[in-house]
Design an enzyme around this catalytic site. Structure first.
Site, PDB file in Angstrom:
ATOM      1  N   SER A  98       0.908  -1.346  -0.026  1.00 45.34           N
ATOM      2  CA  SER A  98       0.213   0.064  -0.187  1.00 45.34           C
ATOM      3  C   SER A  98       1.072   1.059  -0.179  1.00 45.34           C
ATOM      4  CB  SER A  98      -0.783   0.036   1.352  1.00 45.34           C
ATOM      5  OG  SER A  98      -1.392   1.255   1.435  1.00 45.34           O
TER       6      SER A  98
ATOM      7  N   TYR B 222      -2.554  -0.807  10.617  1.00 44.46           N
ATOM      8  CA  TYR B 222      -2.434  -0.942   9.204  1.00 44.46           C
ATOM      9  C   TYR B 222      -1.107  -0.636   8.439  1.00 44.46           C
ATOM     10  CZ  TYR B 222      -3.960  -1.076   4.277  1.00 44.46           C
ATOM     11  OH  TYR B 222      -4.257  -1.213   2.737  1.00 44.46           O
TER      12      TYR B 222
HETATM   13  P1  NAD Z   1     -11.257  -6.239   0.049  1.00 45.68           P
HETATM   14  O1  NAD Z   1     -11.769  -5.992   1.004  1.00 45.68           O
HETATM   15  O2  NAD Z   1     -12.043  -6.127  -1.463  1.00 45.68           O
HETATM   16  O3  NAD Z   1     -10.449  -7.607  -0.477  1.00 45.68           O
HETATM   17  C1  NAD Z   1      -9.658  -8.292   0.852  1.00 45.68           C
HETATM   18  C2  NAD Z   1      -9.594  -9.724   0.164  1.00 45.68           C
HETATM   19  O4  NAD Z   1      -8.863 -10.343   1.540  1.00 45.68           O
HETATM   20  C3  NAD Z   1     -11.279 -10.243   0.682  1.00 45.68           C
HETATM   21  O5  NAD Z   1     -11.261 -11.110  -0.328  1.00 45.68           O
HETATM   22  C4  NAD Z   1     -11.114 -10.896   1.885  1.00 45.68           C
HETATM   23  O6  NAD Z   1     -11.962 -12.127   2.040  1.00 45.68           O
HETATM   24  C5  NAD Z   1      -9.702 -11.394   1.993  1.00 45.68           C
HETATM   25  N1  NAD Z   1      -9.318 -11.752   3.374  1.00 45.68           N
HETATM   26  C6  NAD Z   1      -9.168 -10.970   4.589  1.00 45.68           C
HETATM   27  N2  NAD Z   1      -8.928 -11.655   5.470  1.00 45.68           N
HETATM   28  C7  NAD Z   1      -8.260 -12.929   5.056  1.00 45.68           C
HETATM   29  C8  NAD Z   1      -7.969 -13.886   5.562  1.00 45.68           C
HETATM   30  N3  NAD Z   1      -7.496 -14.125   6.802  1.00 45.68           N
HETATM   31  N4  NAD Z   1      -7.304 -15.018   4.815  1.00 45.68           N
HETATM   32  C9  NAD Z   1      -7.725 -14.958   3.382  1.00 45.68           C
HETATM   33  N5  NAD Z   1      -8.269 -14.171   2.973  1.00 45.68           N
HETATM   34  C10 NAD Z   1      -8.697 -12.818   3.694  1.00 45.68           C
HETATM   35  O7  NAD Z   1      -9.918  -5.115  -0.337  1.00 45.68           O
HETATM   36  P2  NAD Z   1      -8.981  -4.791  -1.487  1.00 45.68           P
HETATM   37  O8  NAD Z   1      -8.946  -3.306  -1.772  1.00 45.68           O
HETATM   38  O9  NAD Z   1      -9.268  -5.924  -2.771  1.00 45.68           O
HETATM   39  O10 NAD Z   1      -7.748  -5.169  -0.826  1.00 45.68           O
HETATM   40  C11 NAD Z   1      -6.599  -6.106  -1.256  1.00 45.68           C
HETATM   41  C12 NAD Z   1      -5.308  -5.903  -0.662  1.00 45.68           C
HETATM   42  O11 NAD Z   1      -5.047  -4.543  -1.379  1.00 45.68           O
HETATM   43  C13 NAD Z   1      -5.331  -5.698   0.642  1.00 45.68           C
HETATM   44  O12 NAD Z   1      -4.194  -6.324   1.329  1.00 45.68           O
HETATM   45  C14 NAD Z   1      -5.251  -4.109   0.931  1.00 45.68           C
HETATM   46  O13 NAD Z   1      -4.503  -3.654   2.037  1.00 45.68           O
HETATM   47  C15 NAD Z   1      -4.422  -3.820  -0.299  1.00 45.68           C
HETATM   48  N6  NAD Z   1      -4.805  -2.338  -0.704  1.00 45.68           N
HETATM   49  C16 NAD Z   1      -5.753  -1.894  -0.928  1.00 45.68           C
HETATM   50  C17 NAD Z   1      -6.222  -0.485  -1.546  1.00 45.68           C
HETATM   51  C18 NAD Z   1      -7.466  -0.016  -1.876  1.00 45.68           C
HETATM   52  O14 NAD Z   1      -7.270   1.270  -1.913  1.00 45.68           O
HETATM   53  N7  NAD Z   1      -8.430  -0.782  -2.071  1.00 45.68           N
HETATM   54  C19 NAD Z   1      -4.826   0.128  -1.303  1.00 45.68           C
HETATM   55  C20 NAD Z   1      -3.608  -0.152  -1.063  1.00 45.68           C
HETATM   56  C21 NAD Z   1      -3.470  -1.436  -0.590  1.00 45.68           C
END
Ligand code: NAD
Length: 270
Positions: free
Chosen positions: A155, A168
């Protein structure tokens, strides 16, 4: 298939948290690039099924495995299932991640641990098991120039502090040093380890922000490129980073953030 370039043909990719958001898009794009995809998920059965059916509809193939990445036994069980079905993997995408926000004085130990356990410890456990497979298989030149690739979905908050999100940011900062250390340790074995650091990507994790017009406007002010990212922006990059086109890249974080790390507040002053 969306992509005609089959850069990952013959390879197997494990994507954690692939039942929605960024993970789902990565799983679909990896499949479109020719990989068989292991769709890991935690609780959203329907989402995982949707990922698989879209992959299959596009002519690809995959396997769904339910496992909590924060639990050692579930992670080793997942890898045992992969070994039975596909023998090995070539690509791990450590995508699963959560937020449980609170100010520091109010943050409970449970909130701290939940985020560290999923984002950091989960990435460690999945990486450790992947490395064992990579070391066993070595370089299989017909599939890839490297013995294996790990991509952390980090991130911008691996470098941008974020009030109210200490758990986080600590998890993402920790992930960065985990990535770099593994990259250094494993490069002689032809294992590549990198991170993608997304900015604000439109998914469920930040729905509260983008579905509120005022918060959405404030968010856009932080993005010089003037739009939120889409999961595909990250997925396209992940496919490229996993492919041999990126064979000389290891130990690096690539920011895909529309310029969020460019200190947008300095555009009009400073
Ligand atoms: P999201 O909430 O749509 O997806 C997160 C996924 O992780 C979900 O499918 C959830 O079921 C899964 N998950 C959570 N806990 C888990 C566990 N213990 N075991 C297995 N799976 C698990 O969010 P996203 O935005 O798609 O996030 C994906 C990644 O991207 C994350 O690591 C997040 O920190 C990172 N990220 C997202 C953003 C953003 O703006 N969306 C920005 C920076 C980083």
């Amino acid at each position: 298939m969306k992509t005609t370039e089959q850069h990952l043909k013959g390879q197997v990719a494990l994507v954690t948290g692939a039942s929605g958001g960024i993970g789902q898009a990565i799983a679909m794009q990896m499949a479109a690039a020719g990989a068989r995809v292991v769709i890991n998920y935690h609780s959203n059965d329907k989402g995982a099924q949707k990922t698989l059916s879209q992959i299959e509809k596009a002519g690809g193939s995959g396997l769904i495995i339910k496992a909590d990445v924060a639990k050692e036994g579930e992670v080793t069980g997942m890898y045992a299932e992969i070994a039975t079905k596909y023998k090995t993997i070539d690509i791990l995408v450590n995508n699963a991640g959560i937020q449980q926000d609170n100010s520091i004085a109010a943050m409970t130990l449970a909130e701290w641990q939940a985020v560290i356990n999923t984002n950091l410890t989960g990435s460690f456990l999945c990486a450790r098991e992947a490395v064992k497979m990579f070391q066993k298989q070595g370089v299989a030149p017909r599939r890839s120039k490297s013995a294996g690739k790990i991509i952390f979905i980090s991130s911008v908050h691996n470098v941008i502090p974020w009030a109210g999100h200490a758990n986080y940011t600590a998890s993402k900062g920790g992930e960065t040093m985990l990535m770099k250390t593994l990259a250094q340790e494993l490069a002689p074995q032809k294992i590549r380890v990198n991170s993608i650091a997304p900015g604000a990507i439109k998914t469920d994790i930040n729905k509260k922000v983008w579905s509120d017009p005022k918060q959405n406007e404030q968010l856009l002010e932080m993005i010089p490129y003037g739009r939120m990212g889409e999961p595909e922006d990250i997925a396209n990059l992940a496919v490229w980073l996993a492919s041999d086109q990126a064979d000389y890249i290891t130990g690096t974080t690539i920011y895909a953030d529309g310029g969020m790390t460019l200190y947008a507040s300095f555009m009009h002053g400073g």
